[in-house]
Design a protein around this motif. Structure first.
Motif, mmCIF file in Angstrom:
data_model
loop_
_atom_site.group_PDB
_atom_site.id
_atom_site.type_symbol
_atom_site.label_atom_id
_atom_site.label_comp_id
_atom_site.label_asym_id
_atom_site.label_seq_id
_atom_site.Cartn_x
_atom_site.Cartn_y
_atom_site.Cartn_z
ATOM 1 N N LEU A 147 0.825 -1.208 0.000
ATOM 2 C CA LEU A 147 0.000 0.000 0.000
ATOM 3 C C LEU A 147 0.861 1.260 0.000
ATOM 4 N N THR A 148 2.000 1.227 0.711
ATOM 5 C CA THR A 148 2.913 2.370 0.673
ATOM 6 C C THR A 148 3.479 2.547 -0.731
ATOM 7 N N LEU A 149 3.841 1.451 -1.373
ATOM 8 C CA LEU A 149 4.305 1.524 -2.763
ATOM 9 C C LEU A 149 3.200 2.059 -3.671
ATOM 10 N N ALA A 150 1.975 1.602 -3.454
ATOM 11 C CA ALA A 150 0.850 2.084 -4.264
ATOM 12 C C ALA A 150 0.662 3.586 -4.090
ATOM 13 N N GLU A 151 0.758 4.071 -2.852
ATOM 14 C CA GLU A 151 0.628 5.505 -2.609
ATOM 15 C C GLU A 151 1.708 6.281 -3.354
ATOM 16 N N GLY A 152 2.932 5.728 -3.391
ATOM 17 C CA GLY A 152 4.014 6.390 -4.114
ATOM 18 C C GLY A 152 3.734 6.523 -5.592
ATOM 19 N N ILE A 153 3.022 5.543 -6.150
ATOM 20 C CA ILE A 153 2.651 5.605 -7.569
ATOM 21 C C ILE A 153 1.492 6.578 -7.773
ATOM 22 N N LEU A 154 0.439 6.445 -6.960
ATOM 23 C CA LEU A 154 -0.749 7.283 -7.140
ATOM 24 C C LEU A 154 -0.429 8.771 -6.979
ATOM 25 N N GLU A 155 0.495 9.085 -6.073
ATOM 26 C CA GLU A 155 0.839 10.490 -5.818
ATOM 27 C C GLU A 155 1.678 11.102 -6.934
ATOM 28 N N ASN A 156 2.268 10.265 -7.770
ATOM 29 C CA ASN A 156 3.205 10.774 -8.772
ATOM 30 C C ASN A 156 2.819 10.435 -10.204
ATOM 31 N N HIS A 157 1.628 9.894 -10.410
ATOM 32 C CA HIS A 157 1.187 9.515 -11.752
ATOM 33 C C HIS A 157 -0.036 10.335 -12.139
ATOM 34 N N PRO A 158 -0.108 10.821 -13.357
ATOM 35 C CA PRO A 158 -1.195 11.733 -13.728
ATOM 36 C C PRO A 158 -2.561 11.075 -13.897
ATOM 37 N N THR A 159 -2.621 9.756 -14.130
ATOM 38 C CA THR A 159 -3.917 9.120 -14.387
ATOM 39 C C THR A 159 -4.327 8.101 -13.328
ATOM 40 N N LYS A 160 -3.378 7.514 -12.622
ATOM 41 C CA LYS A 160 -3.725 6.521 -11.602
ATOM 42 C C LYS A 160 -4.221 7.236 -10.346
ATOM 43 N N ASP A 161 -5.436 6.920 -9.916
ATOM 44 C CA ASP A 161 -5.959 7.586 -8.718
ATOM 45 C C ASP A 161 -6.531 6.621 -7.688
ATOM 46 N N LYS A 162 -6.443 5.307 -7.928
ATOM 47 C CA LYS A 162 -6.870 4.321 -6.931
ATOM 48 C C LYS A 162 -6.231 2.977 -7.250
ATOM 49 N N TRP A 163 -6.145 2.131 -6.227
ATOM 50 C CA TRP A 163 -5.631 0.780 -6.433
ATOM 51 C C TRP A 163 -6.762 -0.218 -6.270
ATOM 52 N N ILE A 164 -6.569 -1.397 -6.866
ATOM 53 C CA ILE A 164 -7.552 -2.465 -6.760
ATOM 54 C C ILE A 164 -6.816 -3.783 -6.607
ATOM 55 N N GLU A 165 -7.279 -4.627 -5.704
ATOM 56 C CA GLU A 165 -6.646 -5.931 -5.492
ATOM 57 C C GLU A 165 -7.233 -6.934 -6.488
ATOM 58 N N ALA A 166 -6.904 -6.721 -7.725
ATOM 59 C CA ALA A 166 -7.372 -7.561 -8.834
ATOM 60 C C ALA A 166 -6.697 -7.056 -10.094
ATOM 61 N N THR A 167 -6.816 -7.812 -11.156
ATOM 62 C CA THR A 167 -6.295 -7.363 -12.438
ATOM 63 C C THR A 167 -7.275 -6.377 -13.054
ATOM 64 N N SER A 168 -6.768 -5.221 -13.461
ATOM 65 C CA SER A 168 -7.616 -4.196 -14.054
ATOM 66 C C SER A 168 -6.913 -3.578 -15.250
ATOM 67 N N MET A 169 -7.667 -3.313 -16.290
ATOM 68 C CA MET A 169 -7.141 -2.635 -17.465
ATOM 69 C C MET A 169 -7.584 -1.182 -17.508
ATOM 70 N N LYS A 170 -8.291 -0.704 -16.470
ATOM 71 C CA LYS A 170 -8.757 0.677 -16.444
ATOM 72 C C LYS A 170 -7.579 1.619 -16.242
ATOM 73 N N GLU A 171 -7.599 2.718 -16.961
ATOM 74 C CA GLU A 171 -6.485 3.654 -16.948
ATOM 75 C C GLU A 171 -6.249 4.273 -15.585
ATOM 76 N N ASP A 172 -7.320 4.423 -14.770
ATOM 77 C CA ASP A 172 -7.179 5.105 -13.482
ATOM 78 C C ASP A 172 -6.921 4.149 -12.322
ATOM 79 N N GLU A 173 -6.852 2.839 -12.586
ATOM 80 C CA GLU A 173 -6.692 1.859 -11.518
ATOM 81 C C GLU A 173 -5.313 1.193 -11.560
ATOM 82 N N LEU A 174 -4.719 1.057 -10.387
ATOM 83 C CA LEU A 174 -3.464 0.341 -10.231
ATOM 84 C C LEU A 174 -3.770 -1.066 -9.725
ATOM 85 N N SER A 175 -3.401 -2.078 -10.493
ATOM 86 C CA SER A 175 -3.652 -3.464 -10.108
ATOM 87 C C SER A 175 -2.602 -3.927 -9.101
ATOM 88 N N ILE A 176 -3.069 -4.549 -8.023
ATOM 89 C CA ILE A 176 -2.176 -5.194 -7.053
ATOM 90 C C ILE A 176 -2.577 -6.659 -6.949
#
Length: 237
Positions: A147-176
């Motif tokens: 989750l700390t790694l995810a926050e580091g990505i979400l805070e520094n990426h222009p389109t990723k704004d949430k994470w999901i514990e699953a595979t996702s192809m949505k532009e705004d979702e980070l898959s974990i």
């Protein structure tokens, strides 16, 4: 320095050995058999408490230590919905040190992750996802480190704004993808991939010793301190 160990599983025992090797004394040990011993009387000669338990008991443990004016070092994850109250206590003179991961290597990895995200952000050709692997006894999923790694990505990426514990192809979702296998101490991988190539950064822990040493170093940092601290303060990152 007299240390209280709150939580005496594999991590607690590793912390105990390193603390003793570094010349400290274990003044109190709390586990599932004696939770009532965590009291102001038992804590009166303790310099700092190191807390590695579970999300259900962590917050109450912190408050008991604060009542005795004992600073706390904690690596328990999964309780952060109660973080505002801990921050309030710290603003009123209590001392608290929290890290989702106490490993020096992991905390450098956090910074590498942020920097790589900043470098990759302009290139829309690349998508990013994450995988983490831990032992089968790990209680939270995804891990606090993930989750700390995810926050580091979400805070520094222009389109990723949430994470999901699953595979996702949505532009705004980070898959974990969180996996639990055997006795794995912890592996975290972040992959940036396009149609033509991919970039992977990974941290793999070989044992709990690196986490335990970081917790003891944090304990050495905390006596007589007030406020909320983390690994950036300890490592001066």
């Amino acid at each position: 320095m007299r240390i209280a160990l709150i939580g005496y599983g594999k991590m607690g025992k590793e912390i105990e050995q390193i603390a003793l090797d570094r010349g400290h004394e274990i003044g109190l040990i709390i586990d599932q058999h004696n939770p009532k011993d965590l009291s102001a009387d038992q804590l009166q000669n303790i310099d700092v408490a190191i807390e590695f338990t579970n999300p259900d008991s962590a917050f109450g443990n912190y408050l008991k230590c604060f009542e005795a004016n004992v600073p706390v070092v904690s690596g328990t994850t999964g309780w952060l919905d109660q973080l505002p109250e801990i921050e309030k206590q710290c603003s009123e003179g209590k001392g608290f040190f929290y890290a989702s991961n106490f490993s020096l290597g992991v905390n450098l990895f956090f910074e590498l992750n942020k920097k790589l995200t900043q470098l990759m952000a302009p290139f829309k050709e690349y998508n990013v996802d994450m995988e983490e692997i831990h032992h089968i006894h790990k209680l939270d999923s995804p891990s606090g480190t993930a989750l700390t790694l995810a926050e580091g990505i979400l805070e520094n990426h222009p389109t990723k704004d949430k994470w999901i514990e699953a595979t996702s192809m949505k532009e705004d979702e980070l898959s974990i993808l969180a996996k639990r296998h055997g006795a794995v101490p912890g592996t975290h991988s972040i992959t940036w991939h396009s149609e033509v190539d991919e970039i992977i950064i990974q941290h793999q822990a070989y044992s709990r010793k690196g986490f335990a040493l970081g917790a003891v170093l944090a304990a050495e940092f905390m006596p007589e301190k007030e406020g909320f601290y983390g690994m950036k303060d300890l490592l001066q990152l």
